[in-house]
Design a protein around this motif. Structure first.
Motif, PDB file in Angstrom:
ATOM      1  N   LYS A  14       0.862  -1.176   0.000  1.00  0.00           N
ATOM      2  CA  LYS A  14       0.000   0.000   0.000  1.00  0.00           C
ATOM      3  C   LYS A  14       0.899   1.227   0.000  1.00  0.00           C
ATOM      4  N   VAL A  15       0.620   2.154  -0.913  1.00  0.00           N
ATOM      5  CA  VAL A  15       1.435   3.358  -1.058  1.00  0.00           C
ATOM      6  C   VAL A  15       0.518   4.566  -1.056  1.00  0.00           C
ATOM      7  N   GLU A  16       0.819   5.538  -0.198  1.00  0.00           N
ATOM      8  CA  GLU A  16       0.061   6.791  -0.196  1.00  0.00           C
ATOM      9  C   GLU A  16       0.697   7.727  -1.205  1.00  0.00           C
ATOM     10  N   LEU A  17      -0.112   8.186  -2.164  1.00  0.00           N
ATOM     11  CA  LEU A  17       0.395   9.059  -3.211  1.00  0.00           C
ATOM     12  C   LEU A  17       0.411  10.511  -2.757  1.00  0.00           C
ATOM     13  N   SER A  18      -0.629  10.899  -2.063  1.00  0.00           N
ATOM     14  CA  SER A  18      -0.700  12.256  -1.501  1.00  0.00           C
ATOM     15  C   SER A  18      -1.680  12.194  -0.344  1.00  0.00           C
ATOM     16  N   GLU A  19      -1.975  13.315   0.238  1.00  0.00           N
ATOM     17  CA  GLU A  19      -2.864  13.370   1.395  1.00  0.00           C
ATOM     18  C   GLU A  19      -4.216  12.737   1.056  1.00  0.00           C
ATOM     19  N   GLY A  20      -4.502  11.607   1.686  1.00  0.00           N
ATOM     20  CA  GLY A  20      -5.795  10.953   1.524  1.00  0.00           C
ATOM     21  C   GLY A  20      -5.925  10.057   0.308  1.00  0.00           C
ATOM     22  N   ILE A  21      -4.867   9.909  -0.478  1.00  0.00           N
ATOM     23  CA  ILE A  21      -4.935   9.053  -1.665  1.00  0.00           C
ATOM     24  C   ILE A  21      -3.924   7.932  -1.521  1.00  0.00           C
ATOM     25  N   ALA A  22      -4.411   6.711  -1.601  1.00  0.00           N
ATOM     26  CA  ALA A  22      -3.531   5.547  -1.476  1.00  0.00           C
ATOM     27  C   ALA A  22      -3.877   4.536  -2.567  1.00  0.00           C
ATOM     28  N   ILE A  23      -2.870   3.791  -2.979  1.00  0.00           N
ATOM     29  CA  ILE A  23      -3.076   2.724  -3.959  1.00  0.00           C
ATOM     30  C   ILE A  23      -2.411   1.448  -3.445  1.00  0.00           C
ATOM     31  N   CYS A  24      -2.824   0.334  -4.018  1.00  0.00           N
ATOM     32  CA  CYS A  24      -2.160  -0.939  -3.762  1.00  0.00           C
ATOM     33  C   CYS A  24      -1.475  -1.341  -5.053  1.00  0.00           C
ATOM     34  N   ALA A  25      -0.191  -1.633  -4.958  1.00  0.00           N
ATOM     35  CA  ALA A  25       0.592  -2.002  -6.133  1.00  0.00           C
ATOM     36  C   ALA A  25       1.301  -3.316  -5.858  1.00  0.00           C
ATOM     37  N   SER A  26       1.500  -4.090  -6.908  1.00  0.00           N
ATOM     38  CA  SER A  26       2.214  -5.360  -6.760  1.00  0.00           C
ATOM     39  C   SER A  26       3.581  -5.121  -6.164  1.00  0.00           C
ATOM     40  N   LYS A  27       3.948  -5.995  -5.244  1.00  0.00           N
ATOM     41  CA  LYS A  27       5.275  -5.872  -4.629  1.00  0.00           C
ATOM     42  C   LYS A  27       6.325  -6.039  -5.707  1.00  0.00           C
ATOM     43  N   GLY A  28       7.307  -5.185  -5.681  1.00  0.00           N
ATOM     44  CA  GLY A  28       8.326  -5.236  -6.709  1.00  0.00           C
ATOM     45  C   GLY A  28       9.678  -5.570  -6.126  1.00  0.00           C
ATOM     46  N   GLY A  29      10.272  -6.591  -6.626  1.00  0.00           N
ATOM     47  CA  GLY A  29      11.622  -6.936  -6.192  1.00  0.00           C
ATOM     48  C   GLY A  29      11.664  -7.675  -4.870  1.00  0.00           C
ATOM     49  N   TRP A  30      12.889  -7.871  -4.390  1.00  0.00           N
ATOM     50  CA  TRP A  30      13.112  -8.673  -3.188  1.00  0.00           C
ATOM     51  C   TRP A  30      13.335  -7.843  -1.943  1.00  0.00           C
ATOM     52  N   LYS A  31      13.552  -6.546  -2.119  1.00  0.00           N
ATOM     53  CA  LYS A  31      13.825  -5.687  -0.964  1.00  0.00           C
ATOM     54  C   LYS A  31      12.539  -5.019  -0.492  1.00  0.00           C
ATOM     55  N   GLY A  32      12.438  -4.811   0.815  1.00  0.00           N
ATOM     56  CA  GLY A  32      11.319  -4.060   1.357  1.00  0.00           C
ATOM     57  C   GLY A  32      11.353  -2.634   0.849  1.00  0.00           C
ATOM     58  N   GLY A  33      10.192  -2.079   0.548  1.00  0.00           N
ATOM     59  CA  GLY A  33      10.129  -0.699   0.076  1.00  0.00           C
ATOM     60  C   GLY A  33      10.425  -0.522  -1.399  1.00  0.00           C
ATOM     61  N   GLU A  34      10.627  -1.615  -2.111  1.00  0.00           N
ATOM     62  CA  GLU A  34      10.958  -1.541  -3.537  1.00  0.00           C
ATOM     63  C   GLU A  34       9.821  -0.894  -4.344  1.00  0.00           C
ATOM     64  N   THR A  35       8.581  -1.204  -3.986  1.00  0.00           N
ATOM     65  CA  THR A  35       7.441  -0.631  -4.704  1.00  0.00           C
ATOM     66  C   THR A  35       7.403   0.876  -4.532  1.00  0.00           C
ATOM     67  N   LEU A  36       7.567   1.338  -3.297  1.00  0.00           N
ATOM     68  CA  LEU A  36       7.564   2.779  -3.042  1.00  0.00           C
ATOM     69  C   LEU A  36       8.686   3.472  -3.812  1.00  0.00           C
ATOM     70  N   ARG A  37       9.857   2.843  -3.848  1.00  0.00           N
ATOM     71  CA  ARG A  37      10.989   3.419  -4.574  1.00  0.00           C
ATOM     72  C   ARG A  37      10.663   3.559  -6.059  1.00  0.00           C
ATOM     73  N   LYS A  38      10.056   2.551  -6.646  1.00  0.00           N
ATOM     74  CA  LYS A  38       9.715   2.604  -8.068  1.00  0.00           C
ATOM     75  C   LYS A  38       8.642   3.650  -8.343  1.00  0.00           C
ATOM     76  N   ILE A  39       7.692   3.779  -7.443  1.00  0.00           N
ATOM     77  CA  ILE A  39       6.653   4.791  -7.627  1.00  0.00           C
ATOM     78  C   ILE A  39       7.262   6.189  -7.545  1.00  0.00           C
ATOM     79  N   GLU A  40       8.176   6.390  -6.621  1.00  0.00           N
ATOM     80  CA  GLU A  40       8.860   7.700  -6.509  1.00  0.00           C
ATOM     81  C   GLU A  40       9.666   7.980  -7.786  1.00  0.00           C
ATOM     82  N   LEU A  41      10.342   6.972  -8.330  1.00  0.00           N
ATOM     83  CA  LEU A  41      11.084   7.158  -9.582  1.00  0.00           C
ATOM     84  C   LEU A  41      10.131   7.513 -10.731  1.00  0.00           C
TER      85      LEU A  41
END
Length: 119
Positions: free
Chosen positions: A86-113
């Motif tokens: 689960k990733v919060e995009l902005s205040e009050g907005i969140a999405i669920c994205a497939s886990k990416g990679g083997w490291k924790g936080g990889e999905t958030l890192r890819k979304i930020e990129l």
């Protein structure tokens, strides 16, 4: 004596025949036992979902993806937490994205990129 033996043989024959007939009809019509059926595919429309959504009681916010009752929409859980982050995009907005990679936080890192246009 002969007629008694004959009567017993006829009676025994009738019992066997009725037992066989009863077993046939029992098997044919299920015999009160629940028969195993192949699982059925869910319908290709949204009726099942809408019926469950309409029947769900929630005084706050009913999450459309999980039918969870939460205080705010961005509190909705992911439907598949083992495979989604689960990733919060902005205040009050969140999405669920497939886990990416083997490291924790990889999905958030890819979304930020992706937000920065680097992915």
């Amino acid at each position: 004596m002969y007629s008694l033996q004959r009567s017993l043989i006829v009676l025994l024959g009738l019992l066997i025949a009725s037992s066989t007939a009863f077993q046939f009809f029992e098997q044919m019509f299920g015999g009160g036992q629940q028969q195993q059926r192949e699982p059925q595919n869910v319908a290709s429309d949204s009726n099942w979902y809408r019926e469950n959504y309409d029947a769900a009681y929630c005084t706050n916010y009913l999450c459309p993806g999980t039918l969870s009752c939460v205080h705010f929409p961005h509190h909705c859980p992911c439907a598949f937490p083992d495979t989604e982050d689960k990733v919060e995009l902005s205040e009050g907005i969140a999405i669920c994205a497939s886990k990416g990679g083997w490291k924790g936080g990889e999905t958030l890192r890819k979304i930020e990129l992706a937000r920065k246009g680097l992915l």
